[in-house]
Design an enzyme around this catalytic site. Sequence first.
Site, mmCIF file in Angstrom:
data_model
loop_
_atom_site.group_PDB
_atom_site.id
_atom_site.type_symbol
_atom_site.label_atom_id
_atom_site.label_comp_id
_atom_site.label_asym_id
_atom_site.label_seq_id
_atom_site.Cartn_x
_atom_site.Cartn_y
_atom_site.Cartn_z
ATOM 1 N N GLU A 1 23.945 72.378 48.154
ATOM 2 C CA GLU A 1 24.550 73.460 48.951
ATOM 3 C C GLU A 1 23.850 74.780 48.613
ATOM 4 O O GLU A 1 24.491 75.778 48.267
ATOM 5 C CB GLU A 1 26.058 73.569 48.701
ATOM 6 N N PRO B 1 13.996 76.415 58.835
ATOM 7 C CA PRO B 1 13.007 76.260 59.892
ATOM 8 C C PRO B 1 13.608 75.664 61.164
ATOM 9 O O PRO B 1 14.464 74.787 61.096
ATOM 10 C CB PRO B 1 11.963 75.320 59.288
ATOM 11 N N GLU C 1 24.486 61.004 51.259
ATOM 12 C CA GLU C 1 25.932 60.980 51.036
ATOM 13 C C GLU C 1 26.715 60.858 52.337
ATOM 14 O O GLU C 1 27.813 60.307 52.351
ATOM 15 C CB GLU C 1 26.361 62.232 50.275
ATOM 16 N N HIS D 1 24.675 68.634 35.339
ATOM 17 C CA HIS D 1 25.342 68.933 36.612
ATOM 18 C C HIS D 1 26.279 70.118 36.453
ATOM 19 O O HIS D 1 27.096 70.144 35.536
ATOM 20 C CB HIS D 1 26.137 67.708 37.096
ATOM 21 N N HIS D 2 26.112 71.081 37.346
ATOM 22 C CA HIS D 2 26.963 72.277 37.382
ATOM 23 C C HIS D 2 27.525 72.441 38.781
ATOM 24 O O HIS D 2 26.866 73.013 39.650
ATOM 25 C CB HIS D 2 26.155 73.537 37.041
ATOM 26 N N GLU D 3 28.708 71.952 39.020
ATOM 27 C CA GLU D 3 29.363 72.206 40.309
ATOM 28 C C GLU D 3 30.182 73.482 40.180
ATOM 29 O O GLU D 3 31.069 73.562 39.331
ATOM 30 C CB GLU D 3 30.264 71.043 40.716
#
Lengths: 689, 689
Positions: free
Chosen positions: A460, A194, A484, A379-381
């Site tokens: 991301e 937006p 972060e 967690h899956h990076e």
Amino acid sequence: MNLWSRLAGLAALIGACGPLAAESVSVASPDGRIVVTVSDDGGTARYAASFAGREAIAPSKLGLMFLDHHGFDRDLAITATTRTSHDATWEQPWGERRLVRDHHNELAVTFAATTGPQRQVTVRFRVFDTGVGFRYELPAQPAFTGPLKLIEELTQFAVGEQTEAWWIPSRQFNRYEYLYRKGRAGDVEDAHTPITFRKADGLHLSIHEAALVDYSSMSLLALRPGIFEALPRAGADGIKVHGQTPFQTPWRTIQIAPDAVGLINSDIILNLNEPSALGDVSWVKPGKYLGVWWEMHIRDRSWGNDGIHGANNADVIRHIDFAAEHGFAGVLVEGWNIGWDGDWFNNGDVFRFTESYPDFDLPMLSQYAARKGVSLIGHHETSGHVANYEAQMEAAFDLYEKHGVPAVKTGYVADAGDIVRFDDKGILRREWHDSQFMVGHHLRVVKAAAKRRIAINAHEPVKDTGLRRTYPNWMTREGARGMEYNAWGSPPNPPEHEATLAFTRMLSGPMDFTPGIFDLHPNSRPPLRPDMPRSDPAIRPQTTLAKQLALYVVLYSPLQMAADLPENYAARMDAFQFIKDVAADWEESVAVAGEIGEFVVMARQARGTDTWFLGAVSDGTARTVAVPLDFLAEGVTYTAEIYADGPDAHWETNPYALTISQRPLRKGDTLALQLAASGGAAVRFVPQR
Amino acid sequence: MNLWSRLAGLAALIGACGPLAAESVSVASPDGRIVVTVSDDGGTARYAASFAGREAIAPSKLGLMFLDHHGFDRDLAITATTRTSHDATWEQPWGERRLVRDHHNELAVTFAATTGPQRQVTVRFRVFDTGVGFRYELPAQPAFTGPLKLIEELTQFAVGEQTEAWWIPSRQFNRYEYLYRKGRAGDVEDAHTPITFRKADGLHLSIHEAALVDYSSMSLLALRPGIFEALPRAGADGIKVHGQTPFQTPWRTIQIAPDAVGLINSDIILNLNEPSALGDVSWVKPGKYLGVWWEMHIRDRSWGNDGIHGANNADVIRHIDFAAEHGFAGVLVEGWNIGWDGDWFNNGDVFRFTESYPDFDLPMLSQYAARKGVSLIGHHETSGHVANYEAQMEAAFDLYEKHGVPAVKTGYVADAGDIVRFDDKGILRREWHDSQFMVGHHLRVVKAAAKRRIAINAHEPVKDTGLRRTYPNWMTREGARGMEYNAWGSPPNPPEHEATLAFTRMLSGPMDFTPGIFDLHPNSRPPLRPDMPRSDPAIRPQTTLAKQLALYVVLYSPLQMAADLPENYAARMDAFQFIKDVAADWEESVAVAGEIGEFVVMARQARGTDTWFLGAVSDGTARTVAVPLDFLAEGVTYTAEIYADGPDAHWETNPYALTISQRPLRKGDTLALQLAASGGAAVRFVPQR
């Protein structure tokens, strides 16, 4: 060369247009204030939008162009229109509000080509009291056989060169993680949506899209100053969208409001999405969580197995214990799986999504957590190597399902345009984070997770377009500059950041911003290891402590993190009490007051309770905000627990000054909040029994 | 998410790289100062460049990716290198200097893929004393059968985030017609080339390309702050370049100089182009011209036939007479042909390139001009409808050839991305001005013109890449903000504009800037017709009169216009004398002094004479520049005719103050030039006999 003569030519044309038998049709919002007009003047499909007689969008072109088919650019005529009205209320399984009213008038306008092969396209407009959505619908027809390859969407948005704008650029590498820019619309070259505008007369606009499925993400490209064209992200093959008839685009949305908070108090993005495709989703649980996470960002710990590995059993148990003690639902653990030790950024295929580091015992820890009433959050990076991830994804979710993990944070840390996949010939392809391929990938992940009753928190990501309505396990995501950046960002998020997010990024949907940092000088402590120096001490959250609390109400996320270290919370149990009390799921939400990038006041009623919460944040300017408490229930006296900036609080010089007080308050009262420079206020309203 | 951990990962990789048997080769310039190093570390093709031991380009990736073939991205190894040296001098038929020395060392590095199909690509580097050129060469080989579709060029240019930059953006509509921006390289999101940089240590860089043939134009896209990737403009089908093996890219060029003028004093763009393909080109004649042109821009006249048509016989004759009287070679006439009366901007097919307006008699006027020793200069405005133009182009040039027209100004006034053509199925395609299609179109025009011994001056062109060496009838072009912006531009060109152009746009080649405006308040006069109001009076050339003269030497064009109205010249014959005297073709050119966007001093020796000219321009700051006259011939005394800003000259308050003086000067003397705010100085050095 000769711009003015071109204008003279246009003037001549306009004069000549009078006698043409052009069609013009219009549709108004239920309250009559927003009017959309659609025309085929001069053979061009155009629309315009107004609010209470004031121009919102000047006449703007519509059209589509395809690689292998004659498209819709010029020589068009309106051949049919249909109208419907709709008023219904539906319930969200979780969300900013339980009940959502979908009240709109619809106008579908069919344009046919007057030259070349016979063909037609319908543009369907839905006009709500808070804005407009429209999409193209291309039915099956003889002129559109075979694969469709969209090469241009010609949709324009003419907002005016002098209109104020708040935006992030769309062209570069950083996956929406930009500081918002403020300027004239004429200064905007390209932007993600937006995007927020304020016209000279005070009219506020937000341009975005809804229900981004099987299409690529739309950014805006300035054709001329203040006139933008929809730019769907091209795939690696240069084609913007692959499809076939019947074909439809996502909804292009234009929120229109007389004031800034009107942009927040709108449900059109959700209303333009399809109902849930997942059936019973009672297993999707909003909640608050802690994480083995901030300690890596401030360099106390590492993701990799280098001697100070964060995701070790002892540290995770410590987090589980703290979560259980203080009523948190989950503990996120990053860095638990093999792959973090080398140059994973450029070699995403190093990640193993079913293989733990030796010091992380998933079965033991998940059982330990379960006994304490806490869940691990997975967690899956991927570092953008989607080929590597998709090959392991099913097994990865099976593993988490087996161990009762209810939610997974995914990650796509890669340069933009650097998502790796392989085509059917095995040729490496690089895609953008918001390409049609990635739009499809995220939905594949969400569906694979849903099969295991797992929710997704994508970092991301592709931007939010309200698909949580259709896939309620896609709970939240990053997609902006989060906390972060206050650990290592150069520069960190400035004081106005959150008051800008509320009127920009947050209009698209929930954000896993990860609020709640209590040690506001995280880089000022000596490093734990001399070989792991911290970031510049000047990099810190540029807020007061009270503002950190307020963010829990201001920035909506159904999975809401308490991002700091347990020991930092233990040191400020007085302030921590608000984070323990605050809800993560809401019966109702109201944007009470605010101006873009200056301040915002949000009020939210906890789902299934009579308790209200209020959050207010300021930019770098101290201010007093008088908040009328109209949102409270009639005839009830509440005990207001007020966490306010102390008298001398200032984000830079005195960020920890916090005054906690209680007072009785009722609907009709006005609460005066003194917000420090980059300060805030957080309030819990508990009904007195 | 976790940027620092990514950096930690990279650090780990660098540590791990030590034992790898990576290949690294280098090549130096003839003077040894510029060194290019090429490597395959970690399987990635990279190059770096330095100047006298200082970093110019940090290690930067090389590579190509194709739609239907495995490309060159990772897993590469150097398998062969070849070296050659070259030193030769060649002669330009016209140009900034007659003799050009091409002195370079060459290194060709072949990279082979270590995974996937067997394949190789050669990157050929040529290292000159003033910079570097390199191109990819893809020989015919089994892995590259069939049509090649380039989807990404991976060439990177790492110049450093803090490096200063001067650039125009590449993403928007305005065909290079932007004010140059100044900032950090880290602020550049996307840019056309040439782009100019200045590093903290004073090293100057210009990144551009040479010999853009059968490829699309390269712009730069920031991957991360200060690291740019080559972005060839995509065609309408999304493919950046179509080709087949043997395939080669244009030369990517990096000029490197210890000072700003070093960027100008370089011939590497020309040296990287092929010799003339046209044989005898003695028919290509540099010269000065007047035009029926400025009167339209200031709205005294119109292009169209609306009662004040500029291109009428009487007015053209008046221009021819004035040109003949004062020694001008040509008279440009715009608006002579049918098509200007409606909305030509959006309907380019209205133009008829062989049909005059009734009040313009081409045979009569061309004969009249010929009798006076003057030539008409033709005009082809396409408004970007290239399909319409190409269909008429041969006949159009035939017509001009028949009437002795030696040069044609072409025009492509259209929104970027709005060049109209039709594909082989008759589907309308829209292309960018700098797409592969337009690169090809311009060469088709140049070749069609050459057959008729006609030269081309392209406006709204593709950028210059030195092709005038190969096609000497492609004499000049626009491709930047020219004088016309001082008639109607909002804002007009600012005082620093020309001192910026000299170190940016002009590095690519000649520009038809159209200098020489003498009435510096063109919009302050009452309009000739009340229905044709002039632009805002504040829109005017922001220069002194002396600076207008200096531009004839500073901004090189072999076709150089005297852009103002004859009556304005007649009113200032003293100043006009310099324009009458100044040459348009040169034996030698020397950039004597300057700083980007501040000032520049150019000296040029008229071709075939001993006469030198000097031009100096300043930005908005008045300054004194001491010019050592080292360029003059030894032992000769010259009469210097000096056109200088008067003592109180100032572009805003006193632009007309001009002091004309003469004095004897010799090599070894220093000439102190007092430049007013946005002032200039123009000098003719005539040898005393």
